[in-house]
Scaffold this motif. Structure first.
Motif, PDB file in Angstrom:
ATOM      1  N   SER A  60       0.831  -1.213   0.000  1.00  0.00           N
ATOM      2  CA  SER A  60       0.000   0.000   0.000  1.00  0.00           C
ATOM      3  C   SER A  60       0.862   1.258   0.000  1.00  0.00           C
ATOM      4  CB  SER A  60      -0.935  -0.001   1.212  1.00  0.00           C
ATOM      5  OG  SER A  60      -0.193  -0.092   2.414  1.00  0.00           O
ATOM      6  N   LEU A  61       2.087   1.169   0.567  1.00  0.00           N
ATOM      7  CA  LEU A  61       2.994   2.316   0.555  1.00  0.00           C
ATOM      8  C   LEU A  61       3.438   2.620  -0.868  1.00  0.00           C
ATOM      9  CD1 LEU A  61       5.228   1.447   3.661  1.00  0.00           C
ATOM     10  CD2 LEU A  61       3.323   3.050   3.559  1.00  0.00           C
ATOM     11  N   ASP A  62       3.727   1.584  -1.629  1.00  0.00           N
ATOM     12  CA  ASP A  62       4.096   1.774  -3.031  1.00  0.00           C
ATOM     13  C   ASP A  62       2.947   2.394  -3.817  1.00  0.00           C
ATOM     14  OD1 ASP A  62       5.631  -0.230  -1.722  1.00  0.00           O
ATOM     15  OD2 ASP A  62       6.415  -0.903  -3.628  1.00  0.00           O
ATOM     16  N   GLU A  63       1.745   1.869  -3.595  1.00  0.00           N
ATOM     17  CA  GLU A  63       0.581   2.349  -4.338  1.00  0.00           C
ATOM     18  C   GLU A  63       0.286   3.812  -4.021  1.00  0.00           C
ATOM     19  OE1 GLU A  63      -2.338  -0.416  -3.095  1.00  0.00           O
ATOM     20  OE2 GLU A  63      -1.518  -2.106  -4.264  1.00  0.00           O
ATOM     21  N   ALA A  64       0.427   4.174  -2.737  1.00  0.00           N
ATOM     22  CA  ALA A  64       0.177   5.566  -2.359  1.00  0.00           C
ATOM     23  C   ALA A  64       1.198   6.496  -3.015  1.00  0.00           C
ATOM     24  CB  ALA A  64       0.233   5.709  -0.843  1.00  0.00           C
ATOM     25  N   ALA A  65       2.464   6.071  -3.050  1.00  0.00           N
ATOM     26  CA  ALA A  65       3.494   6.889  -3.677  1.00  0.00           C
ATOM     27  C   ALA A  65       3.277   6.994  -5.180  1.00  0.00           C
ATOM     28  CB  ALA A  65       4.874   6.289  -3.382  1.00  0.00           C
ATOM     29  N   ARG A  66       2.843   5.900  -5.800  1.00  0.00           N
ATOM     30  CA  ARG A  66       2.592   5.922  -7.243  1.00  0.00           C
ATOM     31  C   ARG A  66       1.428   6.846  -7.585  1.00  0.00           C
ATOM     32  NH1 ARG A  66       5.695   4.326 -11.142  1.00  0.00           N
ATOM     33  NH2 ARG A  66       4.083   3.171 -12.266  1.00  0.00           N
ATOM     34  N   VAL A  67       0.409   6.869  -6.718  1.00  0.00           N
ATOM     35  CA  VAL A  67      -0.719   7.771  -6.928  1.00  0.00           C
ATOM     36  C   VAL A  67      -0.270   9.222  -6.857  1.00  0.00           C
ATOM     37  CG1 VAL A  67      -2.900   8.579  -5.927  1.00  0.00           C
ATOM     38  CG2 VAL A  67      -2.449   6.126  -6.141  1.00  0.00           C
ATOM     39  N   ASP A  68       0.706   9.498  -5.981  1.00  0.00           N
ATOM     40  CA  ASP A  68       1.232  10.861  -5.837  1.00  0.00           C
ATOM     41  C   ASP A  68       2.217  11.234  -6.940  1.00  0.00           C
ATOM     42  OD1 ASP A  68      -0.281  11.250  -3.592  1.00  0.00           O
ATOM     43  OD2 ASP A  68       1.305  10.664  -2.202  1.00  0.00           O
ATOM     44  N   GLY A  69       2.466  10.317  -7.878  1.00  0.00           N
ATOM     45  CA  GLY A  69       3.318  10.630  -9.018  1.00  0.00           C
ATOM     46  C   GLY A  69       4.740  10.131  -8.936  1.00  0.00           C
ATOM     47  N   ALA A  70       5.060   9.311  -7.947  1.00  0.00           N
ATOM     48  CA  ALA A  70       6.429   8.794  -7.808  1.00  0.00           C
ATOM     49  C   ALA A  70       6.692   7.716  -8.844  1.00  0.00           C
ATOM     50  CB  ALA A  70       6.640   8.245  -6.403  1.00  0.00           C
ATOM     51  N   THR A  71       7.921   7.660  -9.330  1.00  0.00           N
ATOM     52  CA  THR A  71       8.322   6.612 -10.257  1.00  0.00           C
ATOM     53  C   THR A  71       8.742   5.368  -9.474  1.00  0.00           C
ATOM     54  OG1 THR A  71      10.636   7.343 -10.277  1.00  0.00           O
ATOM     55  CG2 THR A  71       9.127   8.348 -11.893  1.00  0.00           C
ATOM     56  N   ARG A  72       8.972   4.274 -10.210  1.00  0.00           N
ATOM     57  CA  ARG A  72       9.421   3.043  -9.559  1.00  0.00           C
ATOM     58  C   ARG A  72      10.749   3.263  -8.839  1.00  0.00           C
ATOM     59  NH1 ARG A  72       5.670  -0.973  -8.798  1.00  0.00           N
ATOM     60  NH2 ARG A  72       4.428  -1.316 -10.690  1.00  0.00           N
ATOM     61  N   ALA A  73      11.650   4.008  -9.485  1.00  0.00           N
ATOM     62  CA  ALA A  73      12.954   4.268  -8.875  1.00  0.00           C
ATOM     63  C   ALA A  73      12.803   5.085  -7.594  1.00  0.00           C
ATOM     64  CB  ALA A  73      13.865   4.993  -9.859  1.00  0.00           C
ATOM     65  N   GLN A  74      11.914   6.092  -7.602  1.00  0.00           N
ATOM     66  CA  GLN A  74      11.693   6.923  -6.418  1.00  0.00           C
ATOM     67  C   GLN A  74      11.063   6.120  -5.290  1.00  0.00           C
ATOM     68  OE1 GLN A  74       9.362  10.028  -8.285  1.00  0.00           O
ATOM     69  NE2 GLN A  74      11.110  11.435  -8.330  1.00  0.00           N
ATOM     70  N   VAL A  75      10.181   5.181  -5.639  1.00  0.00           N
ATOM     71  CA  VAL A  75       9.598   4.309  -4.616  1.00  0.00           C
ATOM     72  C   VAL A  75      10.687   3.486  -3.940  1.00  0.00           C
ATOM     73  CG1 VAL A  75       8.068   2.337  -4.234  1.00  0.00           C
ATOM     74  CG2 VAL A  75       7.342   4.199  -5.730  1.00  0.00           C
ATOM     75  N   LEU A  76      11.625   2.978  -4.759  1.00  0.00           N
ATOM     76  CA  LEU A  76      12.708   2.163  -4.202  1.00  0.00           C
ATOM     77  C   LEU A  76      13.625   2.987  -3.315  1.00  0.00           C
ATOM     78  CD1 LEU A  76      14.406  -0.425  -4.030  1.00  0.00           C
ATOM     79  CD2 LEU A  76      15.522   0.262  -6.166  1.00  0.00           C
ATOM     80  N   TYR A  77      14.086   4.141  -3.815  1.00  0.00           N
ATOM     81  CA  TYR A  77      15.088   4.933  -3.100  1.00  0.00           C
ATOM     82  C   TYR A  77      14.516   5.678  -1.896  1.00  0.00           C
ATOM     83  CZ  TYR A  77      17.975   4.103  -7.231  1.00  0.00           C
ATOM     84  OH  TYR A  77      18.684   3.509  -8.245  1.00  0.00           O
ATOM     85  N   LYS A  78      13.278   6.181  -2.015  1.00  0.00           N
ATOM     86  CA  LYS A  78      12.731   7.051  -0.972  1.00  0.00           C
ATOM     87  C   LYS A  78      11.806   6.344   0.018  1.00  0.00           C
ATOM     88  CE  LYS A  78      13.035  11.258  -3.782  1.00  0.00           C
ATOM     89  NZ  LYS A  78      12.313  12.443  -4.326  1.00  0.00           N
ATOM     90  N   ILE A  79      11.321   5.147  -0.338  1.00  0.00           N
ATOM     91  CA  ILE A  79      10.383   4.462   0.554  1.00  0.00           C
ATOM     92  C   ILE A  79      10.911   3.094   0.987  1.00  0.00           C
ATOM     93  CG2 ILE A  79       8.057   3.482   0.739  1.00  0.00           C
ATOM     94  CD1 ILE A  79       7.082   5.656  -1.120  1.00  0.00           C
TER      95      ILE A  79
END
Length: 314
Positions: free
Chosen positions: A202-221
């Motif tokens: 759900s953390l990935d999905e929330a970040a993706r909804v906010d416009g984060a890329t796959r790389a940003q999800v990995l590095y920042k979350i």
């Protein structure tokens, strides 16, 4: 309530207390036995290390009164203490070169292997694509084959792709060994993937909804939440080159310029050199163990958390 009922209650309470005390006594006895066994095992396990440390401080003179003893003496506790073996180790042998080779291999292996393992683990944990399960099963089956089976092939490949007649072997073994350690590191994704699976998607999905890329999800979350497994991966990758002997010896061909500390120190144990370099070997063993021991002691908390956190079924 009559007298007989009170007596029965008293007897029950007495029996329960007696049973509880008996269980506590048995628990103390069993714990004492377990601790005694563990202490005995620790002493047995530490004896060789204590022996090596003591041997490294021997600075006695031989029978001629001039030559310093550098062979295995017939007693453990030194009659004369000193750091002569450690000084000779860095001034009269090729040990500094071997140590530098090992550190370079450990550093580059830790960096690249950690990146490959984390990228592979994140991909298999978070992404769903055709052939994903087949790829995981293939890497699992491939990893069951011992690395010894590929030694001859790997040696020939390293010899062909490098410069000169010996390629990435012999004196050029350091880059060859780094390439070998890193090449198949992505197959060791199991523990890291298990850890990533415990982080809610759900953390990935929330970040993706906010416009984060796959790389940003990995590095920042994902990575900030995965500190134990990141440190575990770095630690295991860094320690591997320090203890590698068989393949490192095969690739280096006993060339001083290409040997790591394990191969170099082992070369002093042959029948031609052990009589003159045994105490130097002990001193080298102590020097080699220090950085790995300090690193492990400082990071053992994360090491345990990484192992246990990544042990769940993915």
């Amino acid at each position: 309530m009559n007298t007989s009922s009170l007596n029965e209650m008293s007897n029950d309470t007495y029996m329960k207390r007696k049973h509880h005390m008996g269980m506590k006594a048995k628990g103390r006895i069993s714990n004492t036995i377990i601790y005694a066994i563990l202490i005995l095992m620790s002493i047995i396990w530490l004896i060789p290390f204590i022996f090596i440390v003591l041997q490294s401080f021997h600075t006695e003179l031989a029978a001629d009164g001039v030559t310093r003893v550098t062979w295995q003496v017939g007693y453990v506790w030194p009659k004369k203490w000193g750091f002569d073996n450690y000084i000779d180790l860095f001034t009269k042998t090729s040990f500094p070169k071997w140590y530098l080779n090992t550190f370079i291999m450990a550093l580059f292996t830790a960096i690249f292997q950690t990146l490959f393992v984390l990228f592979m683990s994140y991909t298999l944990s978070r992404l769903r694509f055709k052939g994903r399960k087949a790829l995981m099963k293939f890497m699992l089956i491939l990893g069951m084959f011992p690395g010894m089976l590929t030694m001859i092939i790997m040696y020939n490949v390293l010899k062909m792709i490098g410069p000169g007649d010996y390629g990435l072997t012999g004196a050029n073994a350091v880059p060859g060994l780094i390439l070998t350690y890193v090449a198949s590191s992505g197959m060791g994704y199991y523990v890291s993937k298990g850890f990533f699976d415990t982080i809610p998607k759900s953390l990935d999905e929330a970040a993706r909804v906010d416009g984060a890329t796959r790389a940003q999800v990995l590095y920042k979350i994902i990575l900030p939440l995965s500190k134990p497994i990141v440190i575990y991966t770095i630690l295991t990758a860094f320690m591997a080159p320090w203890g590698d002997f068989v393949f490192a010896r095969y690739v280096s061909n006993l060339s001083d310029a290409g040997m790591n500390v394990a191969v170099g120190l082992n070369s002093w144990l042959n029948k031609d050199q052990i009589s003159g370099k045994y105490t130097l070997f002990c001193a080298g063993g102590v020097i080699v163990a220090i950085p790995v021991t300090i690193l492990f002691l400082c990071l053992q908390k994360y090491y345990v958390e990484g192992v246990t956190g990544g042990a769940v079924k993915g």
